[in-house]
Design an enzyme around this catalytic site. Structure first.
Site, PDB file in Angstrom:
ATOM      1  N   HIS A  37      -2.024   6.416  17.348  1.00 18.19           N
ATOM      2  CA  HIS A  37      -2.574   5.055  17.416  1.00 18.19           C
ATOM      3  C   HIS A  37      -3.799   5.023  18.336  1.00 18.19           C
ATOM      4  O   HIS A  37      -4.801   4.387  18.035  1.00 18.19           O
ATOM      5  CB  HIS A  37      -1.535   4.086  18.000  1.00 18.19           C
ATOM      6  CG  HIS A  37      -0.283   3.932  17.189  1.00 18.19           C
ATOM      7  ND1 HIS A  37       0.943   4.366  17.644  1.00 18.19           N
ATOM      8  CD2 HIS A  37      -0.056   3.378  15.978  1.00 18.19           C
ATOM      9  CE1 HIS A  37       1.866   4.073  16.741  1.00 18.19           C
ATOM     10  NE2 HIS A  37       1.294   3.484  15.719  1.00 18.19           N
ATOM     11  N   ASP A 150      -0.610   7.955   7.065  1.00 16.88           N
ATOM     12  CA  ASP A 150      -0.028   7.148   5.987  1.00 16.88           C
ATOM     13  C   ASP A 150      -1.039   7.130   4.842  1.00 16.88           C
ATOM     14  O   ASP A 150      -1.715   6.122   4.610  1.00 16.88           O
ATOM     15  CB  ASP A 150       0.275   5.736   6.489  1.00 16.88           C
ATOM     16  CG  ASP A 150       1.268   5.748   7.641  1.00 16.88           C
ATOM     17  OD1 ASP A 150       2.464   5.588   7.403  1.00 16.88           O
ATOM     18  OD2 ASP A 150       0.839   5.959   8.803  1.00 16.88           O
ATOM     19  N   GLN A 153      -0.793   4.493   2.140  1.00 21.99           N
ATOM     20  CA  GLN A 153      -1.146   3.181   2.706  1.00 21.99           C
ATOM     21  C   GLN A 153      -2.666   3.029   2.812  1.00 21.99           C
ATOM     22  O   GLN A 153      -3.223   1.984   2.464  1.00 21.99           O
ATOM     23  CB  GLN A 153      -0.506   3.018   4.081  1.00 21.99           C
ATOM     24  CG  GLN A 153      -0.996   1.803   4.855  1.00 21.99           C
ATOM     25  CD  GLN A 153      -0.224   1.615   6.146  1.00 21.99           C
ATOM     26  OE1 GLN A 153       0.835   1.019   6.135  1.00 21.99           O
ATOM     27  NE2 GLN A 153      -0.760   2.109   7.248  1.00 21.99           N
TER      28      GLN A 153
HETATM   29  P1  AMP Z   1       2.305   2.276  12.498  1.00 21.34           P
HETATM   30  O1  AMP Z   1       2.396   1.665  13.848  1.00 21.34           O
HETATM   31  O2  AMP Z   1       3.198   3.457  12.303  1.00 21.34           O
HETATM   32  O3  AMP Z   1       2.368   1.264  11.383  1.00 21.34           O
HETATM   33  O4  AMP Z   1       0.838   2.892  12.414  1.00 21.34           O
HETATM   34  C1  AMP Z   1      -0.293   2.107  12.672  1.00 21.34           C
HETATM   35  C2  AMP Z   1      -1.525   2.891  12.261  1.00 21.34           C
HETATM   36  O5  AMP Z   1      -1.588   4.092  13.007  1.00 21.34           O
HETATM   37  C3  AMP Z   1      -1.510   3.287  10.777  1.00 21.34           C
HETATM   38  O6  AMP Z   1      -2.811   3.139  10.247  1.00 21.34           O
HETATM   39  C4  AMP Z   1      -1.090   4.723  10.829  1.00 21.34           C
HETATM   40  O7  AMP Z   1      -1.552   5.488   9.740  1.00 21.34           O
HETATM   41  C5  AMP Z   1      -1.730   5.184  12.123  1.00 21.34           C
HETATM   42  N1  AMP Z   1      -1.050   6.368  12.642  1.00 21.34           N
HETATM   43  C6  AMP Z   1       0.287   6.498  12.871  1.00 21.34           C
HETATM   44  N2  AMP Z   1       0.578   7.757  13.275  1.00 21.34           N
HETATM   45  C7  AMP Z   1      -0.599   8.433  13.283  1.00 21.34           C
HETATM   46  C8  AMP Z   1      -0.978   9.780  13.585  1.00 21.34           C
HETATM   47  N3  AMP Z   1      -0.082  10.690  13.968  1.00 21.34           N
HETATM   48  N4  AMP Z   1      -2.272  10.119  13.485  1.00 21.34           N
HETATM   49  C9  AMP Z   1      -3.206   9.206  13.088  1.00 21.34           C
HETATM   50  N5  AMP Z   1      -2.920   7.928  12.778  1.00 21.34           N
HETATM   51  C10 AMP Z   1      -1.642   7.546  12.870  1.00 21.34           C
END
Ligand code: AMP
Length: 278
Positions: A37, A150, A153
């Site tokens: 994030h 994702d 997504q």
């Molecule tokens: P989430 O809180 O899991 O819904 O993720 C929020 C955003 O952070 C989404 O756009 C995810 O794709 C991105 N994200 C989550 N984990 C990672 C990661 N390991 N590397 C890059 N982006 C991430």
């Protein structure tokens, strides 16, 4: 770090920024922030004058029996991470702020959302498209940042922004991994020690697939077969799917010639993890 909980408080702040001609970036998250994030926030800070991080565990993207109630939450920790990364404010609404009790409007998508995660989670992307549309309307950012972690997504959001004429640049950001290769995820906190070790099989198997392609294997079914059998060699792992798809359309590829996305979802114990490689 300003934590704003209502739409009425957020809108005038963003409007004032816009009046000054400032560029606004939005990073939508479900909170329990990690380095993945943070990389999105840092990128947004470098490309915009103001950055809003939304921190909201969106109920409509969870299906029955999924981990909505147990999803990890820690707004104080998140606020500290946002501050460090240089964000300007966190939008952290309660579910009642985001959804009227008699809400009956959703944003849904055909095609791209039906395969991969959409198969196991048939209402997931309807929830994602709905909440992201709402955030786009509430914050009205110039740019919005999403992780390649994702991948489906990201493709869905790009398509939605195009189809619904959102005047917002969608920025995709690379996957951030732990030193041993595990893709960072808020759900990694569910893993016990043995499961944490077993979870390495996702990245290892994807790398095996990538190597096969680099060594000249073009037959997607052969590559998938090798990846699945590699994942299944780990006793704690159970394959949900392994697919090789066009990264924009999410359509299956039979012969790998151009850019292809290998995406997987695997249960490690009860925890469902996703990962992918281009
Ligand atoms: P989430 O809180 O899991 O819904 O993720 C929020 C955003 O952070 C989404 O756009 C995810 O794709 C991105 N994200 C989550 N984990 C990672 C990661 N390991 N590397 C890059 N982006 C991430």
């Amino acid at each position: 770090m300003q934590v704003i909980k209502t739409i009425d408080k957020l809108r005038p702040i963003v409007k004032a920024w816009k009046k000054e001609g400032l560029r606004v970036g939005l990073v939508p998250t479900m909170g329990y922030l990690h380095e993945g994030h943070k990389s999105l926030i840092v990128r947004a800070v470098s490309e915009n004058d103001k950055v809003v991080v939304s921190d909201f565990v969106n109920p409509t993207q969870f299906g029955a029996g999924e981990d909505l109630a147990s999803y990890p939450r820690d707004i104080d920790r998140d606020a500290a991470i946002c501050e460090q990364a240089g964000a300007d404010l966190i939008f952290h609404p309660e579910p009642e702020e985001m959804y009227f009790t008699d809400n009956c409007t959703f944003v849904d998508m055909d095609g791209l959302t039906k395969g991969l995660c959409g198969k196991t989670r048939p209402t997931h992307f309807r929830g994602v498209c709905t909440v992201v549309s709402k955030l786009f309307h509430i914050v009205a950012p110039d740019r919005a940042y999403f992780g390649q972690k994702d991948a489906q997504q990201l493709a869905v959001i790009r398509r939605m922004a195009r189809d619904l004429n959102f005047d917002i640049e969608i920025v995709g950001c690379p996957i951030v991994r732990e030193a041993d290769g595990l893709a960072m995820s808020s759900r990694n906190t569910y893993l016990n020690d043995a499961e944490r070790k077993a979870a390495l099989i996702l990245h290892k198997s994807l790398m095996l697939g990538k190597e096969m392609i680099e060594q000249g294997e073009h037959d997607a079914s052969q590559i998938k077969k090798a990846i699945i059998s590699n994942i299944e060699s780990e006793p704690l792992a159970k394959v949900d799917y392994v697919e090789i798809v066009n990264p924009d359309t999410m359509e299956n590829i039979d012969t790998v010639e151009d850019l292809a996305l290998i995406a997987t979802a695997v249960y490690i114990g009860k925890t469902r993890l996703i990962d992918n490689v281009m």
